[in-house]
Design a protein around this motif. Structure first.
Motif, short mmCIF file in Angstrom:
data_model
loop_
_atom_site.label_atom_id
_atom_site.label_comp_id
_atom_site.label_asym_id
_atom_site.label_seq_id
_atom_site.Cartn_x
_atom_site.Cartn_y
_atom_site.Cartn_z
N PRO A 1 0.65 -1.19 -0.03
CA PRO A 1 -0.03 0.22 0.02
C PRO A 1 0.60 1.22 -0.03
N ALA A 2 2.17 1.33 0.32
CA ALA A 2 2.63 2.55 0.56
C ALA A 2 3.79 2.84 -0.60
N PHE A 3 3.55 1.84 -1.57
CA PHE A 3 4.53 2.09 -3.02
C PHE A 3 4.03 1.97 -4.17
N PHE A 4 4.39 2.36 -5.50
CA PHE A 4 4.06 2.13 -6.76
C PHE A 4 5.40 2.46 -7.53
N THR A 5 5.66 1.54 -8.61
CA THR A 5 6.92 1.74 -9.44
C THR A 5 6.41 2.51 -10.42
N THR A 6 7.25 3.62 -10.82
CA THR A 6 7.22 4.45 -11.94
C THR A 6 7.98 4.29 -13.34
N SER A 7 8.95 3.51 -13.04
CA SER A 7 9.95 3.21 -14.24
C SER A 7 10.93 2.34 -13.76
N SER A 8 11.19 1.30 -14.93
CA SER A 8 12.10 0.27 -14.29
C SER A 8 13.02 -0.17 -15.69
N CYS A 9 14.10 -0.83 -15.57
CA CYS A 9 14.53 -1.51 -16.46
C CYS A 9 15.55 -2.61 -15.86
N ALA A 10 15.46 -3.85 -16.27
CA ALA A 10 15.96 -5.16 -15.75
C ALA A 10 17.48 -5.17 -15.93
N GLY A 11 18.13 -4.36 -17.01
CA GLY A 11 19.27 -4.22 -17.47
C GLY A 11 19.28 -4.62 -19.13
N ARG A 12 20.26 -3.94 -19.72
CA ARG A 12 20.26 -4.18 -21.18
C ARG A 12 21.70 -3.74 -21.57
N ALA A 13 22.05 -4.37 -22.72
CA ALA A 13 23.53 -4.13 -23.37
C ALA A 13 23.16 -3.53 -24.93
N PHE A 14 23.87 -2.66 -25.36
CA PHE A 14 23.77 -2.07 -26.64
C PHE A 14 25.06 -1.42 -27.13
N ILE A 15 25.28 -1.20 -28.35
CA ILE A 15 26.36 -0.36 -29.07
C ILE A 15 25.85 1.01 -29.28
N TRP A 16 26.74 1.87 -29.18
CA TRP A 16 26.23 3.33 -29.26
C TRP A 16 27.43 4.21 -29.61
N ARG A 17 26.94 5.25 -30.25
CA ARG A 17 27.94 6.30 -30.50
C ARG A 17 27.22 7.78 -30.53
N GLY A 18 28.16 8.65 -30.23
CA GLY A 18 27.52 10.09 -30.09
C GLY A 18 28.07 10.69 -28.90
N ASP A 19 26.91 11.28 -28.09
CA ASP A 19 27.47 11.92 -26.78
C ASP A 19 27.30 11.09 -25.82
N GLY A 20 26.54 10.10 -25.77
CA GLY A 20 26.51 9.05 -24.95
C GLY A 20 25.27 9.32 -23.93
N VAL A 21 24.69 10.58 -24.15
CA VAL A 21 23.19 10.84 -23.42
C VAL A 21 22.15 10.65 -24.39
N LYS A 22 21.28 9.87 -23.88
CA LYS A 22 20.09 9.55 -24.67
C LYS A 22 19.19 10.52 -24.93
N SER A 23 18.99 11.54 -24.16
CA SER A 23 18.41 12.38 -24.39
C SER A 23 18.50 13.68 -25.30
N THR A 24 19.70 13.40 -25.90
CA THR A 24 20.11 14.31 -27.08
C THR A 24 20.10 13.66 -28.39
N GLU A 25 19.82 14.72 -29.52
CA GLU A 25 19.76 14.01 -30.85
C GLU A 25 21.26 13.31 -31.27
N CYS A 26 22.08 13.64 -30.51
CA CYS A 26 23.69 13.36 -31.00
C CYS A 26 23.84 11.94 -30.09
#
Length: 451
Positions: free
Chosen positions: A61-86
């Motif tokens: 009764p005292a909690f609820f989850t708002t977001s979660s991720c169980a863990g993931r792997a990926f290959i990326w390039r750019g700024d390293g910040v997902k919120s940017t277009e780069c």
């Protein structure tokens, strides 16, 4: 005649819902709006490996989850910040990297830029078959690299990088561990959840709080961010695809094991009682528990309860380190029982820890209890919950201090995977049990004379 200010305060409080009712309404609204129990993560749903722990938390009764991720792997390039277009990423996986690993780490095929000729030439140097193709591609197109849109203050820097001789995109391998955000009803609930989470994870804390919004963030500690190519496109780990696969998959396994242990800790956690309501109580139009407001209205401020200001809570026992005056004993005991609802017994330490066994030379004096059995409890045994670990303590026969909980956690964090630990002078075993609840130590030996 009722003062107009009193009347307005009274009517406002009558219309305003209590914080608990407001939390329940927000929880129902949030979970009803989202699929499979609610999740604001970019995936839009709860990962398979995180469903069990999210369901357990959402059932409380005292909690609820708002977001979660169980863990993931990926290959990326750019700024390293997902919120940017780069920022670009490929091959996001919440599961193990399957055989053959060359398929996953084939960078040249990420965007279809690896031609067959380059792949055949590179096969002599790498089992991946695409490293040389990627390198030659970066060199031949250095002057044509796009300037990604993103943070404006970095656009000039991007143009200079794109025009630089030999410039090429740098590819990275990232593993993001388990992450969970939980909205809590009050600080009492947040404290209980953080205590359970800290038995498994190191990075636990309050991410933010506002009016009726208290978020606990839990981060895993199996993260990885490593470059796969150099600044000029040179491969850093040619022929090491199986090694890279092991880096990712071993983190997945450790991460999943910690999620399972955290789920067990949440199941063992008792539902925290509601904390003090933030809405003031009103009696006869006057504010009772808001000293400033009561003083403004010409009312005396609330009196502090008699006896010592501080006491320790061990399990369901409130422990006073100093004895109040004889005339205040009953009043102090009843006041503490009213103040701390989880307490069933109020006891005073009567003797000193003078023997080599570090146990009291006199039994505790019980000055109050919620019922007859509590007032006559002997020996004074209780079960204390510390960071999700339950410890049975005989207060009359052993030394135990809740004030050393932080130090016990610090010692636990010093243990490295596979180490053997000797706990000398173990007492009732709080350090031993905390170590046993964590995965690092391969063997724990406790030595105690008072057995």
């Amino acid at each position: 005649q009722t003062h107009p200010r009193h009347a307005s305060v009274t009517s406002w409080l009558a219309m305003k819902p209590s914080p608990s009712a407001g939390f329940e309404h927000r929880k129902r609204t949030f979970l009803d709006k989202t699929f499979e129990g609610g999740d604001k993560s970019s995936a839009g749903g709860i990962d398979e490996r995180a469903r069990e722990v999210c369901a357990e938390i959402n059932s409380r009764p005292a909690f609820f989850t708002t977001s979660s991720c169980a863990g993931r792997a990926f290959i990326w390039r750019g700024d390293g910040v997902k919120s940017t277009e780069c920022f670009s990423r490929w091959r996001v996986t919440h599961d193990l990297v399957e055989d053959p690993p060359e398929k996953y780490f084939d960078l040249g095929s990420l965007e279809g830029k690896c031609d067959s000729t380059a792949s055949r030439k590179s096969s002599q140097a790498s089992s991946c078959g695409c490293w040389t193709g990627l390198l030659s591609l970066g060199r031949s197109r250095a002057s044509q690299l796009e300037v990604w849109e993103g943070r404006r203050h970095q656009q000039q820097e991007r143009m200079e990088m794109a025009a630089a001789e030999g410039a090429a995109p740098v590819y990275w391998l990232r593993f993001e561990p388990f992450i969970l955000h939980v909205c809590c009803r009050d600080f009492t609930a947040a404290s209980a959840l953080m205590a359970a989470a800290r038995t498994v994870f190191k990075n636990v804390g309050l991410q933010g709080w506002g009016e009726n919004k208290l978020i606990v963030a839990i981060w895993g500690d199996e993260g990885l961010d490593m470059p796969l190519t150099g600044p000029t496109g040179v491969p850093l780990f040619p022929g090491q695809d199986e090694w890279l696969q092991g880096l990712v998959n071993s983190r997945h396994h450790r991460n999943w094991g910690k999620i399972d242990r955290f789920t067990a800790a949440v199941r063992a956690m008792e539902d925290p009682p509601p904390g003090p309501e933030s809405v003031p109580r009103v009696q006869d139009g006057l504010l009772e528990d808001d000293d400033v407001q009561a003083d403004e209205l010409g009312q005396p401020t609330s009196k502090r309860r008699p006896g010592p200001r501080h006491f320790d809570i061990v399990g369901d026992v409130a422990v006073l380190q100093s004895r109040p005056q004889e005339s205040e004993l009953a009043a102090v005991g009843e006041a503490i029982l009213a103040e701390a609802r989880q307490v069933k017994v109020v006891a005073v330490r009567s003797g000193a820890l003078s023997t080599e066994l570090r146990k009291p030379d006199k039994a505790f004096e019980i000055i109050a209890g919620r019922n007859k059995d509590s007032r006559q409890r002997s020996p004074l045994i209780t079960t204390h919950n510390e960071f999700g670990v339950r410890i049975v303590v005989d207060l009359d026969a052993s030394f135990f201090s809740t004030r050393m909980a932080g130090e016990r956690q610090r010692l636990c964090r010093l243990v490295q995977p596979g180490e053997k630990v000797l706990v000398a002078f173990a007492g009732c075993g709080p350090e031993v049990l905390q170590l046993a609840a964590r995965p690092e130590a391969s063997e724990i030996v406790a030595v105690e004379l008072n057995a």
